[in-house]
Scaffold this active site. Structure first.
Site, mmCIF file in Angstrom:
data_model
loop_
_atom_site.group_PDB
_atom_site.id
_atom_site.type_symbol
_atom_site.label_atom_id
_atom_site.label_comp_id
_atom_site.label_asym_id
_atom_site.label_seq_id
_atom_site.Cartn_x
_atom_site.Cartn_y
_atom_site.Cartn_z
ATOM 1 N N SER A 201 1.501 -9.683 -0.406
ATOM 2 C CA SER A 201 1.125 -8.278 -0.359
ATOM 3 C C SER A 201 1.403 -7.569 0.957
ATOM 4 O O SER A 201 1.489 -6.342 0.980
ATOM 5 C CB SER A 201 -0.350 -8.135 -0.735
ATOM 6 O OG SER A 201 -1.149 -8.969 0.070
ATOM 7 N N GLU B 11 -9.233 -14.169 -4.157
ATOM 8 C CA GLU B 11 -10.069 -13.610 -3.094
ATOM 9 C C GLU B 11 -10.299 -14.660 -2.007
ATOM 10 O O GLU B 11 -10.202 -15.860 -2.269
ATOM 11 C CB GLU B 11 -11.459 -13.255 -3.653
ATOM 12 C CG GLU B 11 -11.445 -12.096 -4.618
ATOM 13 C CD GLU B 11 -12.836 -11.806 -5.164
ATOM 14 O OE1 GLU B 11 -13.275 -10.665 -5.020
ATOM 15 O OE2 GLU B 11 -13.480 -12.717 -5.725
ATOM 16 N N GLY C 235 -15.695 -14.076 0.325
ATOM 17 C CA GLY C 235 -16.010 -12.770 -0.273
ATOM 18 C C GLY C 235 -15.560 -12.686 -1.715
ATOM 19 O O GLY C 235 -14.643 -11.959 -2.051
ATOM 20 N N LYS D 14 0.810 -1.220 0.000
ATOM 21 C CA LYS D 14 0.000 0.000 0.000
ATOM 22 C C LYS D 14 0.847 1.277 0.000
ATOM 23 O O LYS D 14 0.405 2.321 -0.439
ATOM 24 C CB LYS D 14 -0.933 0.025 1.218
ATOM 25 C CG LYS D 14 -2.035 -1.027 1.199
ATOM 26 C CD LYS D 14 -3.253 -0.519 0.510
ATOM 27 C CE LYS D 14 -4.510 -1.358 0.622
ATOM 28 N NZ LYS D 14 -4.453 -2.721 1.069
ATOM 29 N N ASP E 33 -16.680 -11.287 -4.405
ATOM 30 C CA ASP E 33 -17.402 -10.280 -5.203
ATOM 31 C C ASP E 33 -16.691 -9.977 -6.522
ATOM 32 O O ASP E 33 -17.343 -9.726 -7.534
ATOM 33 C CB ASP E 33 -17.585 -8.991 -4.400
ATOM 34 C CG ASP E 33 -16.262 -8.417 -3.952
ATOM 35 O OD1 ASP E 33 -15.624 -9.033 -3.080
ATOM 36 O OD2 ASP E 33 -15.850 -7.374 -4.483
ATOM 37 N N SER F 272 -8.701 1.483 8.852
ATOM 38 C CA SER F 272 -7.883 1.141 10.014
ATOM 39 C C SER F 272 -6.813 0.156 9.584
ATOM 40 O O SER F 272 -6.069 -0.361 10.382
ATOM 41 C CB SER F 272 -8.754 0.563 11.133
ATOM 42 O OG SER F 272 -9.556 -0.464 10.596
HETATM 43 C C1 PLP Z 1 -5.165 -3.816 0.853
HETATM 44 C C2 PLP Z 1 -4.528 -5.137 0.827
HETATM 45 C C3 PLP Z 1 -4.864 -6.102 -0.147
HETATM 46 C C4 PLP Z 1 -5.940 -5.880 -1.181
HETATM 47 O O1 PLP Z 1 -5.556 -4.868 -2.065
HETATM 48 P P1 PLP Z 1 -6.622 -4.168 -3.028
HETATM 49 O O2 PLP Z 1 -5.817 -3.151 -3.748
HETATM 50 O O3 PLP Z 1 -7.680 -3.577 -2.148
HETATM 51 O O4 PLP Z 1 -7.167 -5.220 -3.900
HETATM 52 C C5 PLP Z 1 -4.174 -7.293 -0.161
HETATM 53 N N1 PLP Z 1 -3.222 -7.552 0.775
HETATM 54 C C6 PLP Z 1 -2.884 -6.668 1.730
HETATM 55 C C7 PLP Z 1 -1.837 -7.037 2.707
HETATM 56 C C8 PLP Z 1 -3.527 -5.432 1.786
HETATM 57 O O5 PLP Z 1 -3.176 -4.544 2.742
#
Ligand code: PLP
Length: 324
Positions: A308, A208, A212, A57, A214, A82
């Site tokens: 991620s 996903e 969820g 992020k 979607d 949050s």
């Molecule tokens: C926000 C997040 C996601 C999902 O990312 P999107 O851009 O909302 O699809 C996946 N893994 C982590 C660790 C995140 O913080």
């Protein structure tokens, strides 16, 4: 509902790459012979759990704040979240000399509140049972002239997240497949822009939580489908719909969306901790879990996987393992 969408392109990902250079970490690409043997293919893990503030992020947040002009930057940014976006935005704003306000539920874990303040944000609380957090954020945005920066439905956020796949493909070369987690679709849309531009034959898959799906339903139906708030340990992917800027990119550049269960996420977290000595949060395991559990067939393929994020408190982590 939204008047005019500015849908980002790969050029925007390139611009983001230039903006974040030297500011976001160029995270390592990890490999494991054990993982390769499990899938009979070659896996390349992009370790965004080691990114600044612990998740990819930071890429989008930094890109979005640096894209603001000097006056907007002086006024600052506001977000309601949050999760990882809040911390990433607070940190990026501070590094760029911009004030930030994060609107958080008043019962948010103290550790998250402290971390967000530690990154330099002012925290404004809302009551999750009686207040509308978006209305509160919007009022702050209007009163103080602060730019609202949402977590995924924004062209600069999507472009920033796409730098994760750009770096990965630059480093390891052509891939047969790229797999990323999917929440609101910032990461998947951005990474799909990079993958299809650099490597048009690369299949792009989003993952996903089973509870969820979607995104999967939306691609099947050809429109954004909204679902009830899902329950899963993948707390970063509990979105109830994908973004409006994200959806057209998912439609044109994503080859498939699959799901994994919470049990599969726990076994993947355990694999990373025990075998690769890294902590990956449940949401961060979505892509890897689809590969390691053979939900997606990686046999004979070179596969990039975005891990991620790594933000999970140790008490929660040991709880997951104890329950498994
Ligand atoms: C926000 C997040 C996601 C999902 O990312 P999107 O851009 O909302 O699809 C996946 N893994 C982590 C660790 C995140 O913080």
């Amino acid at each position: 509902m939204i008047a005019k969408l500015r849908i980002p392109t790969f050029e925007d990902v390139r611009d983001a790459q230039a903006r974040i250079a030297g500011n976001a970490h160029r995270t390592p690409v990890l490999t494991s012979r054990t993982a390769n043997a499990m899938v009979d293919g070659e896996l390349f893990f992009k370790a965004e759990n080691l990114q600044r503030a612990g998740a990819f992020k930071f890429r989008g947040a930094y890109n979005a704040v640096s894209a603001l002009d000097a006056d907007a930057r002086r006024k600052g940014v506001v977000a309601f979240s949050s999760g990882n976006h809040a911390q990433a935005l607070a940190y990026a704003a501070t590094l760029l000399g911009a004030p930030s306000v994060i609107v958080m539920p008043k019962d948010a874990p103290e550790i998250k509140v402290a971390a967000t303040r530690g990154y330099g944000a002012e925290v404004v609380f809302f009551d999750r049972y009686s207040d509308d957090r978006e209305a509160i954020a919007r009022a702050i945005s209007e009163e103080r002239g602060m730019a609202m920066i949402p977590p995924f439905d924004h062209p600069d956020i999507i472009a920033g997240q796409g730098t994760a796949a750009l770096e990965l493909i630059e480093e390891v070369g052509e891939l047969d497949m790229l797999i990323t987690p999917l929440g609101g679709g910032g990461l998947l849309a951005g990474c799909a822009l990079s993958a299809k531009a650099l490597n048009p034959d690369c299949r792009v898959i989003g993952v996903e939580p089973e509870a969820g799906n979607d995104g999967q339903q939306s691609l099947q139906k050809g429109e954004v489908v909204r679902i009830a708030p899902p329950k899963s340990i993948a707390d970063g992917a509990l979105t109830t719909f994908v973004g409006y800027h994200n959806f057209p990119i998912l439609q044109s550049k994503v080859d498939g969306i699959v799901t994994v269960s919470d049990g599969q996420l726990v076994s993947t977290m355990r694999f990373f901790a025990e075998r690769m000595k890294i902590i990956v949060e449940p949401t961060g395991c979505l892509g890897a879990s689809a590969a390691l559990n053979n939900v997606v067939d990686c046999a004979g393929k070179r596969v990039g996987i975005v891990l991620s994020g790594g933000n999970v408190d140790l008490k929660a982590l040991s709880g997951f393992f104890a329950g498994a």
